[in-house]
Design a protein around this motif. Structure first.
Motif, mmCIF file in Angstrom:
data_model
loop_
_atom_site.group_PDB
_atom_site.id
_atom_site.type_symbol
_atom_site.label_atom_id
_atom_site.label_comp_id
_atom_site.label_asym_id
_atom_site.label_seq_id
_atom_site.Cartn_x
_atom_site.Cartn_y
_atom_site.Cartn_z
ATOM 1 N N ASN A 2 0.846 -1.180 0.000
ATOM 2 C CA ASN A 2 0.000 0.000 0.000
ATOM 3 C C ASN A 2 0.889 1.240 0.000
ATOM 4 O O ASN A 2 1.500 1.565 1.017
ATOM 5 C CB ASN A 2 -0.911 -0.025 1.238
ATOM 6 C CG ASN A 2 -1.965 1.056 1.171
ATOM 7 O OD1 ASN A 2 -2.093 1.712 0.152
ATOM 8 N ND2 ASN A 2 -2.691 1.247 2.251
ATOM 9 N N PHE A 3 0.995 1.881 -1.150
ATOM 10 C CA PHE A 3 1.835 3.067 -1.269
ATOM 11 C C PHE A 3 1.021 4.304 -0.947
ATOM 12 O O PHE A 3 -0.131 4.438 -1.358
ATOM 13 C CB PHE A 3 2.393 3.206 -2.683
ATOM 14 C CG PHE A 3 3.353 2.122 -3.052
ATOM 15 C CD1 PHE A 3 4.618 2.103 -2.496
ATOM 16 C CD2 PHE A 3 2.996 1.136 -3.945
ATOM 17 C CE1 PHE A 3 5.527 1.107 -2.840
ATOM 18 C CE2 PHE A 3 3.885 0.136 -4.291
ATOM 19 C CZ PHE A 3 5.156 0.119 -3.735
ATOM 20 N N SER A 4 1.644 5.222 -0.238
ATOM 21 C CA SER A 4 0.967 6.489 0.025
ATOM 22 C C SER A 4 1.214 7.432 -1.156
ATOM 23 O O SER A 4 2.093 7.203 -1.982
ATOM 24 C CB SER A 4 1.506 7.121 1.310
ATOM 25 O OG SER A 4 2.821 7.590 1.105
ATOM 26 N N HIS A 5 0.448 8.481 -1.193
ATOM 27 C CA HIS A 5 0.631 9.471 -2.269
ATOM 28 C C HIS A 5 2.018 10.091 -2.192
ATOM 29 O O HIS A 5 2.637 10.373 -3.216
ATOM 30 C CB HIS A 5 -0.442 10.559 -2.181
ATOM 31 C CG HIS A 5 -1.806 10.064 -2.538
ATOM 32 N ND1 HIS A 5 -2.133 9.667 -3.805
ATOM 33 C CD2 HIS A 5 -2.918 9.892 -1.787
ATOM 34 C CE1 HIS A 5 -3.391 9.276 -3.838
ATOM 35 N NE2 HIS A 5 -3.897 9.392 -2.610
ATOM 36 N N GLN A 6 2.523 10.282 -0.968
ATOM 37 C CA GLN A 6 3.864 10.852 -0.815
ATOM 38 C C GLN A 6 4.925 9.917 -1.383
ATOM 39 O O GLN A 6 5.870 10.357 -2.030
ATOM 40 C CB GLN A 6 4.159 11.144 0.651
ATOM 41 C CG GLN A 6 3.404 12.331 1.197
ATOM 42 C CD GLN A 6 3.717 12.569 2.663
ATOM 43 O OE1 GLN A 6 4.219 11.683 3.339
ATOM 44 N NE2 GLN A 6 3.423 13.771 3.127
ATOM 45 N N LEU A 8 4.541 7.696 -3.763
ATOM 46 C CA LEU A 8 4.433 7.728 -5.222
ATOM 47 C C LEU A 8 5.020 9.015 -5.788
ATOM 48 O O LEU A 8 5.727 8.999 -6.798
ATOM 49 C CB LEU A 8 2.982 7.563 -5.655
ATOM 50 C CG LEU A 8 2.372 6.189 -5.381
ATOM 51 C CD1 LEU A 8 0.869 6.213 -5.686
ATOM 52 C CD2 LEU A 8 3.062 5.121 -6.199
ATOM 53 N N ALA A 9 4.731 10.138 -5.138
ATOM 54 C CA ALA A 9 5.259 11.426 -5.601
ATOM 55 C C ALA A 9 6.778 11.440 -5.500
ATOM 56 O O ALA A 9 7.469 11.916 -6.406
ATOM 57 C CB ALA A 9 4.657 12.565 -4.789
ATOM 58 N N ARG A 10 7.299 10.898 -4.392
ATOM 59 C CA ARG A 10 8.745 10.857 -4.194
ATOM 60 C C ARG A 10 9.411 9.998 -5.279
ATOM 61 O O ARG A 10 10.442 10.368 -5.841
ATOM 62 C CB ARG A 10 9.051 10.286 -2.809
ATOM 63 C CG ARG A 10 10.393 10.677 -2.275
ATOM 64 C CD ARG A 10 10.588 10.230 -0.823
ATOM 65 N NE ARG A 10 9.706 10.939 0.079
ATOM 66 C CZ ARG A 10 8.782 10.365 0.863
ATOM 67 N NH1 ARG A 10 8.615 9.057 0.849
ATOM 68 N NH2 ARG A 10 8.032 11.083 1.661
ATOM 69 N N ALA A 11 8.809 8.881 -5.594
ATOM 70 C CA ALA A 11 9.351 8.013 -6.639
ATOM 71 C C ALA A 11 9.305 8.704 -7.999
ATOM 72 O O ALA A 11 10.238 8.598 -8.795
ATOM 73 C CB ALA A 11 8.564 6.707 -6.686
ATOM 74 N N HIS A 12 8.230 9.424 -8.245
ATOM 75 C CA HIS A 12 8.085 10.134 -9.514
ATOM 76 C C HIS A 12 9.145 11.223 -9.646
ATOM 77 O O HIS A 12 9.796 11.360 -10.692
ATOM 78 C CB HIS A 12 6.676 10.726 -9.608
ATOM 79 C CG HIS A 12 6.383 11.395 -10.903
ATOM 80 N ND1 HIS A 12 6.200 10.704 -12.069
ATOM 81 C CD2 HIS A 12 6.263 12.717 -11.222
ATOM 82 C CE1 HIS A 12 5.969 11.566 -13.052
ATOM 83 N NE2 HIS A 12 6.007 12.782 -12.562
ATOM 84 N N VAL A 13 9.333 12.002 -8.585
ATOM 85 C CA VAL A 13 10.336 13.076 -8.599
ATOM 86 C C VAL A 13 11.732 12.480 -8.768
ATOM 87 O O VAL A 13 12.550 12.991 -9.539
ATOM 88 C CB VAL A 13 10.243 13.926 -7.310
ATOM 89 C CG1 VAL A 13 11.445 14.841 -7.163
ATOM 90 C CG2 VAL A 13 8.963 14.734 -7.310
ATOM 91 N N SER A 14 11.991 11.389 -8.084
ATOM 92 C CA SER A 14 13.294 10.749 -8.195
ATOM 93 C C SER A 14 13.549 10.283 -9.630
ATOM 94 O O SER A 14 14.650 10.465 -10.169
ATOM 95 C CB SER A 14 13.358 9.567 -7.230
ATOM 96 O OG SER A 14 14.597 8.913 -7.340
ATOM 97 N N ALA A 15 12.533 9.703 -10.250
ATOM 98 C CA ALA A 15 12.675 9.256 -11.637
ATOM 99 C C ALA A 15 12.926 10.444 -12.559
ATOM 100 O O ALA A 15 13.770 10.369 -13.472
ATOM 101 C CB ALA A 15 11.422 8.501 -12.078
ATOM 102 N N ARG A 16 12.209 11.536 -12.348
ATOM 103 C CA ARG A 16 12.403 12.731 -13.182
ATOM 104 C C ARG A 16 13.806 13.303 -13.008
ATOM 105 O O ARG A 16 14.429 13.756 -13.968
ATOM 106 C CB ARG A 16 11.363 13.803 -12.831
ATOM 107 C CG ARG A 16 9.979 13.453 -13.267
ATOM 108 C CD ARG A 16 9.872 13.601 -14.757
ATOM 109 N NE ARG A 16 8.545 13.224 -15.188
ATOM 110 C CZ ARG A 16 8.278 12.663 -16.344
ATOM 111 N NH1 ARG A 16 9.237 12.415 -17.185
ATOM 112 N NH2 ARG A 16 7.056 12.349 -16.672
#
Length: 54
Positions: A2-6, A8-16
């Motif tokens: 169960n991933f939190s929105h934070q 997911l956002a952190r993973a997205h920013v890291s990927a970017r």
């Protein structure tokens, strides 16, 4: 899982950030290769000029 929105956002920013770093490295490499080619062309022109003057 169960991933939190934070998370997911952190993973997205890291990927970017990773993509941006790769892009910067690619542009830098292209610039270095281009300047190396330019230097080689100038050296070749100089060698030709010297050869013609002899």
């Amino acid at each position: 899982m169960n991933f939190s929105h934070q998370d997911l956002a952190r993973a997205h920013v890291s990927a970017r950030l990773g993509e941006a770093q790769q892009s910067r490295r690619g542009r830098r490499l292209a610039r270095l290769l281009g300047s190396g080619r330019k230097a080689e062309q100038l050296a070749q022109q100089a060698r030709l000029a010297i050869a013609r003057s002899l």
